[in-house]
Each structure stands twice: as C-alpha cells, then as structure tokens.
Write a protein that holds these residues in place. Structure first.
Motif, short mmCIF file in Angstrom:
data_model
loop_
_atom_site.label_atom_id
_atom_site.label_comp_id
_atom_site.label_asym_id
_atom_site.label_seq_id
_atom_site.Cartn_x
_atom_site.Cartn_y
_atom_site.Cartn_z
N PHE A 1 0.85 -1.19 0.00
CA PHE A 1 0.00 0.00 0.00
C PHE A 1 0.89 1.24 0.00
CE2 PHE A 1 -1.95 -3.48 2.22
CZ PHE A 1 -3.28 -3.47 1.81
N PHE A 2 0.28 2.39 -0.27
CA PHE A 2 0.96 3.67 -0.04
C PHE A 2 0.39 4.26 1.23
CE2 PHE A 2 2.13 3.48 -4.55
CZ PHE A 2 3.47 3.81 -4.44
N PHE A 3 1.29 4.81 2.05
CA PHE A 3 0.95 5.40 3.34
C PHE A 3 1.43 6.83 3.35
CE2 PHE A 3 1.97 6.38 7.78
CZ PHE A 3 0.80 5.99 8.42
N LYS A 4 0.62 7.75 3.88
CA LYS A 4 0.95 9.17 3.86
C LYS A 4 0.84 9.78 5.25
CE LYS A 4 -0.34 13.45 1.62
NZ LYS A 4 -1.15 14.12 0.65
N ASP A 5 1.81 10.66 5.55
CA ASP A 5 1.70 11.52 6.73
C ASP A 5 1.97 12.95 6.28
OD1 ASP A 5 4.49 11.92 6.61
OD2 ASP A 5 4.92 10.89 8.50
N ALA A 6 2.13 13.86 7.21
CA ALA A 6 2.32 15.28 6.87
C ALA A 6 3.64 15.53 6.14
CB ALA A 6 2.25 16.13 8.13
N THR A 7 4.59 14.58 6.19
CA THR A 7 5.92 14.80 5.60
C THR A 7 6.13 14.08 4.27
OG1 THR A 7 7.00 12.94 6.74
CG2 THR A 7 6.89 15.07 7.91
N GLY A 8 5.18 13.27 3.84
CA GLY A 8 5.35 12.58 2.57
C GLY A 8 4.57 11.29 2.46
N GLU A 9 4.96 10.49 1.47
CA GLU A 9 4.29 9.23 1.19
C GLU A 9 5.35 8.15 0.98
OE1 GLU A 9 0.33 8.32 -1.23
OE2 GLU A 9 2.01 8.76 -2.59
N ILE A 10 5.02 6.91 1.39
CA ILE A 10 5.97 5.81 1.29
C ILE A 10 5.20 4.51 1.07
CG2 ILE A 10 6.06 5.27 3.76
CD1 ILE A 10 9.16 5.04 3.41
N LYS A 11 5.84 3.58 0.41
CA LYS A 11 5.23 2.26 0.20
C LYS A 11 5.40 1.44 1.48
CE LYS A 11 7.07 -1.13 -2.22
NZ LYS A 11 7.58 -2.00 -3.27
N ILE A 12 4.34 0.71 1.84
CA ILE A 12 4.39 -0.16 3.01
C ILE A 12 4.02 -1.58 2.60
CG2 ILE A 12 3.94 1.70 4.65
CD1 ILE A 12 1.06 0.68 4.91
N ASP A 13 4.63 -2.54 3.25
CA ASP A 13 4.35 -3.96 3.04
C ASP A 13 3.77 -4.47 4.36
OD1 ASP A 13 4.25 -6.62 2.37
OD2 ASP A 13 6.41 -6.83 2.01
N VAL A 14 2.49 -4.86 4.35
CA VAL A 14 1.78 -5.17 5.58
C VAL A 14 1.67 -6.68 5.77
CG1 VAL A 14 -0.36 -4.84 6.88
CG2 VAL A 14 0.44 -3.03 5.34
N GLU A 15 2.20 -7.17 6.89
CA GLU A 15 2.06 -8.58 7.25
C GLU A 15 0.59 -8.86 7.57
OE1 GLU A 15 4.62 -10.74 7.24
OE2 GLU A 15 5.99 -9.15 6.64
N ASP A 16 0.12 -10.07 7.26
CA ASP A 16 -1.28 -10.42 7.48
C ASP A 16 -1.74 -10.17 8.92
OD1 ASP A 16 -1.69 -11.18 4.86
OD2 ASP A 16 -1.27 -13.30 5.22
N GLN A 17 -0.94 -10.57 9.89
CA GLN A 17 -1.33 -10.43 11.29
C GLN A 17 -1.33 -8.98 11.75
OE1 GLN A 17 1.58 -11.78 10.33
NE2 GLN A 17 3.21 -10.91 11.55
N ALA A 18 -0.69 -8.08 10.99
CA ALA A 18 -0.61 -6.66 11.38
C ALA A 18 -1.99 -6.00 11.45
CB ALA A 18 0.28 -5.89 10.41
N TRP A 19 -2.93 -6.51 10.66
CA TRP A 19 -4.27 -5.90 10.63
C TRP A 19 -5.03 -6.09 11.94
CZ3 TRP A 19 -4.88 -2.58 6.90
CH2 TRP A 19 -4.21 -2.76 5.69
N GLN A 20 -4.71 -7.14 12.69
CA GLN A 20 -5.36 -7.42 13.97
C GLN A 20 -6.89 -7.38 13.87
OE1 GLN A 20 -3.21 -5.81 17.51
NE2 GLN A 20 -2.22 -4.51 15.96
#
Length: 115
Positions: A62-81
C-alpha cells in the motif's frame, strides 16, 4: 586442588555463557516518527508512523501518507489485527525500514492501530 579447578572451570563457563556481542554502542536505536525520517533511515530502523493508507498496490502493499510525505508499506497479514481500515481512518503503523538497493525505502509493517 581438584575441587578448586572444578569450581574455577564452572565459574568461567558460567561467565562466558552470559557474555554477548557489544559493539560499544549503549544507545538503543530510536524509532523514527515521520516518513521523511524513515526515507533517510538505515535498514531495520524501527518506525512508528501516524497517517493514512492512501491506496492499495497489490495484496499486501500500500501507499501510506503523513504530513511529511508518502511511502510504500508492506503489511504482514497479522498486522491488521482483525481491523478494517479505509483511507479515511487515521492509523499508527509499527514496523521497520526496508532499504532496497534498487529503489526507494519502504516500511515492513508488523502492527496497525486505529486512532
């Protein structure tokens, strides 16, 4: 004398078993808190970022954004909780920097927490 040698050997082995690698750095690595910092951080630097997932790339990227920019993230299945997250949801992600030699840094996400 034999008892003394046995005791000395046991103490030496016990002390050696407790020893470990010491690089001389007593400061723990601190987590970075912004995407701008994460893009400059070294491999495996811990991150705690708050922002929004903006779009999905594939099944776990996914792409993730905060106030300083955007970055690609790779999310482990269990991370969603067992949480459902939309682009409108403010979340905090916990993970580490993945510095790819062929491209820009990304984040390996271990845990997601809705805000």
């Amino acid at each position: 004398m034999k008892k003394f040698l046995t005791l000395t050997t046991l103490l030496t082995v016990s002390t050696t078993a407790l020893a470990g690698f010491n690089a001389g750095n007593t400061e723990p690595v601190k987590a970075v808190n912004t995407i701008a910092q994460a893009k400059k951080a070294t491999e495996n630097t811990p991150v705690t970022l708050t922002g929004n997932i903006t779009r999905q790339i594939d099944n776990d990227e996914f792409f993730f954004k905060d106030a300083t920019g955007e970055i690609k993230i790779d999310v482990e299945d269990q991370a969603w909780q067992n949480q459902n997250v939309t682009p409108k949801d403010k979340i905090t992600i916990y993970g580490k920097v993945d510095q790819d030699a062929q491209g820009p840094a990304s984040i390996d996400v271990d845990r997601i927490q809705k805000r």
